[in-house]
Design a protein around this motif. Structure first.
Motif, short mmCIF file in Angstrom:
data_model
loop_
_atom_site.label_atom_id
_atom_site.label_comp_id
_atom_site.label_asym_id
_atom_site.label_seq_id
_atom_site.Cartn_x
_atom_site.Cartn_y
_atom_site.Cartn_z
N VAL A 39 7.89 6.99 2.52
CA VAL A 39 7.01 6.36 3.51
C VAL A 39 7.85 5.46 4.41
N LEU A 40 7.69 5.66 5.72
CA LEU A 40 8.27 4.71 6.67
C LEU A 40 7.27 3.57 6.82
N VAL A 41 7.71 2.37 6.49
CA VAL A 41 6.82 1.20 6.55
C VAL A 41 7.37 0.21 7.56
N GLY A 42 6.51 -0.26 8.42
CA GLY A 42 6.99 -1.21 9.42
C GLY A 42 6.03 -2.33 9.67
N GLY A 43 6.58 -3.36 10.29
CA GLY A 43 5.75 -4.44 10.80
C GLY A 43 6.18 -4.69 12.21
N SER A 90 9.07 -3.74 -7.04
CA SER A 90 8.57 -3.65 -8.41
C SER A 90 7.18 -4.26 -8.59
N GLY A 91 6.78 -5.12 -7.65
CA GLY A 91 5.48 -5.76 -7.84
C GLY A 91 4.75 -5.99 -6.53
N TYR A 92 3.43 -5.89 -6.61
CA TYR A 92 2.59 -6.12 -5.43
C TYR A 92 1.29 -6.77 -5.90
N GLY A 93 0.94 -7.84 -5.24
CA GLY A 93 -0.34 -8.48 -5.52
C GLY A 93 -1.05 -8.77 -4.21
N SER A 94 -2.35 -8.65 -4.23
CA SER A 94 -3.11 -8.86 -3.00
C SER A 94 -4.45 -9.49 -3.33
N SER A 95 -4.78 -10.55 -2.61
CA SER A 95 -6.05 -11.24 -2.89
C SER A 95 -6.62 -11.81 -1.60
N THR A 96 -7.84 -12.27 -1.68
CA THR A 96 -8.51 -12.86 -0.52
C THR A 96 -9.07 -14.23 -0.91
N GLU A 112 0.84 -1.21 0.00
CA GLU A 112 0.00 0.00 0.00
C GLU A 112 0.87 1.26 0.00
N ALA A 113 2.01 1.19 0.69
CA ALA A 113 2.94 2.34 0.68
C ALA A 113 3.52 2.54 -0.71
N LYS A 114 3.81 1.43 -1.37
CA LYS A 114 4.30 1.49 -2.76
C LYS A 114 3.28 2.25 -3.62
N ARG A 115 2.00 1.92 -3.45
CA ARG A 115 0.96 2.59 -4.23
C ARG A 115 0.89 4.09 -3.90
#
Lengths: 412, 79
Positions: free
Chosen positions: A186-190, A259-265, A173-176
């Motif tokens: 964007v600082l992204v963390g987990g 370079s790539g992001y995919g997300s599904s349910t 989502e940060a990539k987007r």
């Protein structure tokens, strides 16, 4: 407006393998386990008595007791990991990062330890003795808010709670956000610290955890015939994502491209993966398409590889459906074999492992893989790291709820 | 209990429970500015006082409490 490419310019981490990036990478590539008997509380009454704990970290010492009291352990770990990442990216810690910086954090269960503590106080002493800090410690967005306060991040913020896919979704989502020119950094963390009595007890109840208490370091054995569940772990990993143009303007060091992001349910079952991993497969296909590469360009897959019977089988099936013959060639490994399962912190940790793997042209192994499951018959980079030129890495993260998040990292 | 004894107890509560540096804790110290006790911290302080001195403190009683000294005097008056 042109679509920005997204790079990673800073990394920071605290996890069972190390309290900084370098120690973590050295231990990952040496095939060392960070899992051991639980020391944070008395686990002797639990069916599972081991976990991947962060070691040699005292929050009171690190941030002072007055500050440490305001956060749950998951928050302490976030503040610590963010400091290393911000410095690594070349920003001045003494200045607020400001309005040009966004923040996205992923966590599965937030300040679950604070929740447990508050319930105990309520049961023993009534509502008027509950700590006024309980809510701000336990809310899942606690790390997002506290890290933003500490480092002065004033751009857009999000907290993502897609269980064990949370921080992979956070990166995506940060990539987007950056691609759409909403913000250029964007600082992204987990983060996660579910190594608590109720949480381990509850995960044990649903048969998700390994019960191989006698040999904690050997318990997590993804893709092995004798795997019997995941190993709970805690930690935080932070990445600094930046538009390529911003990184170039300030001459920043670059670890690689997202370079790539995919997300599904899955929309199938709340804990079990969809049959044949078809939900995960859709996320992988999307990510590869988003990266504009073909399957054969992937040199390494950092698998979700939890060491549960269901995940490892279905992830294997999904990779086979995706890659056909090439599935048997590509190096796959599960770094969870060494860290345990960082839950919502896993995606960010494994993004770091993927980026370092690409930068160093070295693939960390799947340890404890001695007796391959006959249905898991791919190249899982068993027990020893492999040196190999790596241009593209795919990292899989799947969560309870049926959430699938897949990221592709590229050298160029 | 004498005022100075109440102060000593308050000081050790602030130090041990809240992690505040002991040298900052004087009768004149302002709770918010000097000791960095925010609105959530005040609730904790009140809970700690209630436990330590076995008293109850109403919110209205806190309206004029801005310094350590004022807190000590309030507690002293209730003992």
């Amino acid at each position: 407006m042109t679509k920005q490419r997204v790079v990673v310019t800073g990394l920071g981490t605290i996890n069972p393998l190390g309290n900084n990036v370098i120690d973590t990478w050295n231990n990952l590539t040496s095939g060392i386990s960070g899992i051991d008997h639980i020391t944070l509380f008395d686990a002797s009454d639990l069916p599972v008595t081991f976990a991947g704990e962060v070691k040699n970290f005292d929050a009171n010492e690190y941030m002072g007791k007055q500050n440490a009291r305001k956060l749950d352990r998951s928050g302490h770990l976030s503040i610590f990991a963010a400091e290393e990442a911000i410095q690594d990216a070349g920003f001045d810690l003494s200045k607020p990062l400001g309005e040009d910086f966004g923040i996205v954090f992923g966590t599965g269960i937030g300040g679950i330890g604070a929740t447990e503590d508050a319930v105990r106080v309520y049961d023993e002493r009534g509502s008027t003795r509950i700590s006024p800090l309980a809510i701000t410690q336990l809310m899942p967005n606690s790390s997002t808010g506290q890290v933003a306060i500490k480092y002065g991040i004033q751009g857009p913020s999000l907290t993502i709670t897609t269980a064990c896919a949370a921080s992979a979704n956070a990166i995506g989502e940060a990539k987007r956000m950056i691609e759409q020119n909403i913000v250029d950094k964007v600082l992204v963390g987990g983060t996660e610290s579910g190594t608590t009595s109720m949480t381990i007890g509850a995960f044990a109840q649903i048969k998700a955890l390994s019960k191989q208490n006698d040999e904690p370091q050997k318990a997590c054995k993804p893709f092995d015939k004798n795997r019997d569940g995941f190993v709970m772990a805690e930690g935080s990993t932070v990445l600094i994502l930046e538009s390529e143009s911003s990184a170039k303007d300030r001459d920043a060091k670059v670890y690689g491209y997202i370079s790539g992001y995919g997300s599904s349910t899955d929309a199938y079952h709340i804990t079990a993966p969809s049959e044949g991993g078809v939900g995960a497969l859709r996320a992988m296909e999307q990510a590869i398409s988003n990266a504009d590469i073909s399957n054969e360009n992937i040199d390494y897959i950092n698998a979700h590889g939890t060491s549960t019977p269901a995940n490892d089988l279905n992830e294997t099936l999904a990779i086979k459906s995706l890659m056909n013959d090439y599935a048997y060639e590509v190096n796959i490994s599960s770094t969870k074999s060494m860290t345990g399962h960082l839950l919502g912190g896993g995606g960010a940790f494994e993004a770091m492992a993927s980026l370092l793997s690409m930068k160093n042209n070295q693939i960390p192994p799947t340890i404890n893989l001695n007796d391959l499951d006959e249905d898991c018959d791919l190249n899982y980079t068993a027990n020893h790291s492999v040196d190999k030129n790596i241009d593209h890495v795919m990292s899989n993260s799947f969560g309870f709820g049926g959430h699938n998040a897949v990221l592709i990292f590229s050298k160029e | 209990m004498e005022v100075n004894e109440v102060f000593d107890k308050v000081k050790s509560l602030f130090e041990e429970e809240l992690g505040i540096d002991s040298e900052k804790i004087t009768m004149d110290a302002k709770l918010e500015e000097d000791l960095e006790i925010d609105s959530l911290g005040i609730v904790e302080v009140v809970m700690a006082f209630e436990d330590e001195f076995e008293i109850e403190i109403d919110d209205e009683e806190l309206t004029d409490v801005g310094t350590v000294g004022q807190a000590v005097n309030l507690l002293h008056s209730k003992l």
